[in-house]
Design a protein around this motif. Structure first.
Motif, PDB file in Angstrom:
ATOM      1  N   GLU A 192       3.983  20.571  35.189  1.00 37.64           N
ATOM      2  CA  GLU A 192       1.946  21.317  34.871  1.00 37.64           C
ATOM      3  C   GLU A 192       2.014  22.599  34.724  1.00 37.64           C
ATOM      4  O   GLU A 192       2.224  23.050  35.308  1.00 37.64           O
ATOM      5  CB  GLU A 192       1.333  20.588  36.209  1.00 37.64           C
ATOM      6  CG  GLU A 192       0.089  19.071  35.800  1.00 37.64           C
ATOM      7  CD  GLU A 192      -0.799  19.454  34.598  1.00 37.64           C
ATOM      8  OE1 GLU A 192      -1.058  20.562  34.072  1.00 37.64           O
ATOM      9  OE2 GLU A 192      -0.670  18.175  33.971  1.00 37.64           O
ATOM     10  N   SER A 199      -2.700  17.186  31.832  1.00 33.63           N
ATOM     11  CA  SER A 199      -3.465  18.136  31.464  1.00 33.63           C
ATOM     12  C   SER A 199      -3.919  19.026  30.440  1.00 33.63           C
ATOM     13  O   SER A 199      -4.872  19.375  30.134  1.00 33.63           O
ATOM     14  CB  SER A 199      -3.973  18.129  33.103  1.00 33.63           C
ATOM     15  OG  SER A 199      -3.654  19.744  32.423  1.00 33.63           O
ATOM     16  N   GLU A 232       3.164  17.565  31.268  1.00 34.02           N
ATOM     17  CA  GLU A 232       1.853  18.235  30.639  1.00 34.02           C
ATOM     18  C   GLU A 232       0.870  17.287  30.537  1.00 34.02           C
ATOM     19  O   GLU A 232      -0.150  18.248  29.556  1.00 34.02           O
ATOM     20  CB  GLU A 232       1.631  19.535  29.990  1.00 34.02           C
ATOM     21  CG  GLU A 232       2.342  20.681  30.137  1.00 34.02           C
ATOM     22  CD  GLU A 232       2.490  22.064  29.517  1.00 34.02           C
ATOM     23  OE1 GLU A 232       1.250  22.043  29.653  1.00 34.02           O
ATOM     24  OE2 GLU A 232       3.232  22.984  29.347  1.00 34.02           O
ATOM     25  N   ALA A 243      -1.949  19.765  39.696  1.00 31.35           N
ATOM     26  CA  ALA A 243      -0.111  19.514  40.026  1.00 31.35           C
ATOM     27  C   ALA A 243      -0.339  19.604  42.014  1.00 31.35           C
ATOM     28  O   ALA A 243       0.697  18.618  42.673  1.00 31.35           O
ATOM     29  CB  ALA A 243       0.647  20.204  39.910  1.00 31.35           C
TER      30      ALA A 243
END
Ligand SMILES: Nc1ncnc2c1ncn2[C@@H]1O[C@H](COP(=O)(O)OP(=O)(O)O)[C@@H](O)[C@H]1O
Ligand SMILES: [Mg+2]
Lengths: 255, 307
Positions: free
Chosen positions: A209, A180, A178, A215
């Motif tokens: 993600e 982001s 992850e 992604a």
């Protein structure tokens, strides 16, 4: 076991003779009595970007943590180029060329940016200065802040540092959990651009993600995990188009 | 207390404080990597005293040594003290703490084990080496060297101060400038991520104990040279140094140095002002006061783990 798995491969991806770079076979992983992975099969071929999607608690992090040796599966196998690596301690596993960017970045807060990067190269006698320069080239923000403490960086900068730190170990396979999370869209955009560049420079990527749209745009293939099992496994473009994925994971994306 | 007495006590405080600082480093390093209060560190210090004593007794120094012989005696005593301290700390970690880590024992079990190990070790020392205090064999004639503001400084005091400063500088270098030091700091901040970087946690923990043991052992030798060697000699300096580590901000190496110096100085100035009966009252009052207003210690934002 593996033949049934091959039958489920999406069309157009011929099973090749060479073993996948990473292959997870029927992984079952427990936290005490809780079964977090209930027989996960997943493969990542050299040069690919593979996305691993799923809701909170689906088992994405557990999958990555098992691949990098932080957890041992109760049953099943982790294979790197066809060789079993499950049960190897993480500090020994880095030598096999696996870099893990953990969930929540976890940079060393009381070390400078440069020291963090040097930690990433701990497995080598001394850090490779050319590699450090390459990373500073990828992330100019880190170069500007090279003597700042990790804990004083913004979230996006910490994510860049966590990625740079993993790259300092010169991994063939980069596991990202992850990247982001909690970042502004513009920063996410930047980070995904850089991931694309990293992949083009030859690093294989397994990307966990929640941000499915981003992604899947980057990935070649994608897996969807649901409560510890693989619910879907398709070409990234097919997953992007799949109405179930759109409903479950892209619902919030206006456009 | 006259002004010259003040300087006398200040010198005593700086000398003792530098020893506290060196011992405190051992507590703080181990706390940094394991969040363990290693109460048995006071016994590592005590073993350092016996290491020096045994080595020097075996060598039986001549009655009026030459300058060269004196230096050799001190070097041997110090190395033997450091070595026995290092060995004791290494064994302590291997035998007492590692099995607990393997089995993910709760914090409290570590604490009780530490206290148990401490009792075990000093009683073992009492049994092995006898329960009477023994002076360190004479390595040199403890002359007055010079005075500052009327306070005399003798060879032992200068030896302690210089050795302590050299050890602190060396330790600071190891922690901040070497690869082992990076490993130690990484494990202290996030052991799981450190292991992902290729840091072998067991190895780093073991070496951390050894470093603390070398320093503590050398400090034990120096303390024994200044006073005497006895099987319970670790108790008071140990507790005080532990307090110093907390005062400085436990887990922080420079904090341990500051805390040690401060407690040594306050302890001796208290004695100077109010007499020996008040010795520990002043130092521990300062400890309580500082922690009341700065619970993380003097240099203490760095306490514990920040993810
Ligand atoms: N340390 C842990 N102890 C107990 N259960 C855990 C732990 N970590 C994760 N779990 C459980 O395992 C399941 C999978 O978690 P995780 O792999 O972190 O999911 P994801 O990364 O997809 O959000 C969840 O049900 C979670 O509650
Ligand atoms: Mg997760």
């Amino acid at each position: 076991m593996s033949t049934t798995k091959l039958a489920k491969e999406p069309e157009g991806t011929e099973p090749t003779a060479a073993p996948a770079l990473l292959e997870l076979r029927d992984l079952r992983v427990f936290y005490g009595a809780i079964e977090a992975l209930k027989g996960v099969n997943l493969s990542v071929r050299e040069g690919e970007v593979v996305a691993l999607l799923g809701a909170n608690g689906a088992g994405k992090s557990t999958t990555l943590r098992t691949a990098s040796g932080m957890l041992s599966p109760r049953s099943g196998e982790v294979l790197l180029r066809g060789e079993r690596i499950d049960g190897i301690k993480p500090h020994n596993l880095v030598r096999f060329g696996i870099g893990h960017v953990p969930e929540g970045r976890r940079v060393f807060a009381r070390m400078t940016v440069r020291e963090n990067l040097e930690m990433g190269a701990y497995r080598f006698k001394s850090p490779d200065q050319d590699e450090m320069d390459r990373i500073f080239g990828l992330f100019p923000r880190l170069a500007e802040r090279s003597s700042q403490l990790g804990g004083t960086l913004s979230g996006g900068e910490q994510q860049m540092l966590a990625i740079g730190r993993a790259l300092m170990g010169k991994p063939e396979l980069l596991l990202l959990d992850e990247p982001s999370m909690g970042l502004a869209p513009l920063v996410v955009q930047q980070i995904f651009e850089i991931l694309r560049e990293i992949n083009q420079q030859g690093t294989t990527v397994l990307l966990v993600e929640q941000n499915a749209a981003q992604a899947l745009q980057l990935a070649d293939r994608g897996y969807v995990l649901e409560t510890g099992t693989v619910a879907m496994h398709e070409e990234a473009s097919a997953l992007l188009a799949d109405p179930r994925v759109r409903a479950a994971y892209l619902g919030e994306i206006a456009e | 207390m006259s002004l010259s007495e003040f300087w006398d006590f200040l010198v005593l405080g700086v000398v003792l404080g530098s020893l506290y600082a060196v011992i405190a480093i051992g507590y703080t390093l181990v706390y940094g990597v394991l969040q363990l209060l290693n109460f048995a560190h006071s016994e590592v210090f005590m073993f350092g005293g016996y290491g020096g004593l045994i080595a020097l007794t075996a060598w039986s120094p001549v009655t009026s040594p030459s300058g060269f012989q004196s230096v050799a005696y001190v070097a041997v005593g110090m190395c033997a003290g450091a070595a026995l301290g290092g060995i004791a700390a290494y064994g302590l970690e291997k035998v007492a703490y590692r099995p607990l880590r393997r089995r993910h024992a709760p914090r409290l079990v570590f604490l009780i084990t530490a206290i148990g190990a401490s009792f075990f070790l000093y009683n073992l020392a009492g049994k092995l080496f006898g329960r009477n205090a023994a002076p360190m064999p004479t390595m040199y004639e403890n002359k007055k060297l010079f005075s500052v503001f009327g306070a005399d400084i003798n060879i032992t005091q200068l030896l302690i101060l210089i050795s302590a400063v050299v050890m602190m500088i060396g330790l600071d270098y190891v922690v901040n400038r070497t690869k082992l030091g990076s490993g130690i700091r990484a494990v202290a901040q996030d052991p799981e991520v450190a292991s992902l970087m290729g840091v072998d946690i067991d190895k780093v923990v073991s070496r951390t104990f050894v470093i603390g043991g070398l320093l503590g052992g050398a400090a034990g030798f120096l303390f024994g040279t200044n006073q005497q060697v006895f099987y319970t000699m670790g108790f008071l300096p140990g507790i005080t140094a532990f307090a110093a580590a907390v005062l400085g901000g436990i887990g922080n190496v420079r904090g341990a140095m500051v805390g040690g110096m401060l407690l040594g100085i306050v302890e001796n100035l208290t004695v100077g002002f109010w007499g020996d009966g008040w010795r520990y009252v002043g130092a521990f009052a300062v400890l309580v006061l500082v922690l009341m207003f700065r619970p993380t210690g003097i240099l203490g934002e760095r306490v514990g783990r920040t993810a």
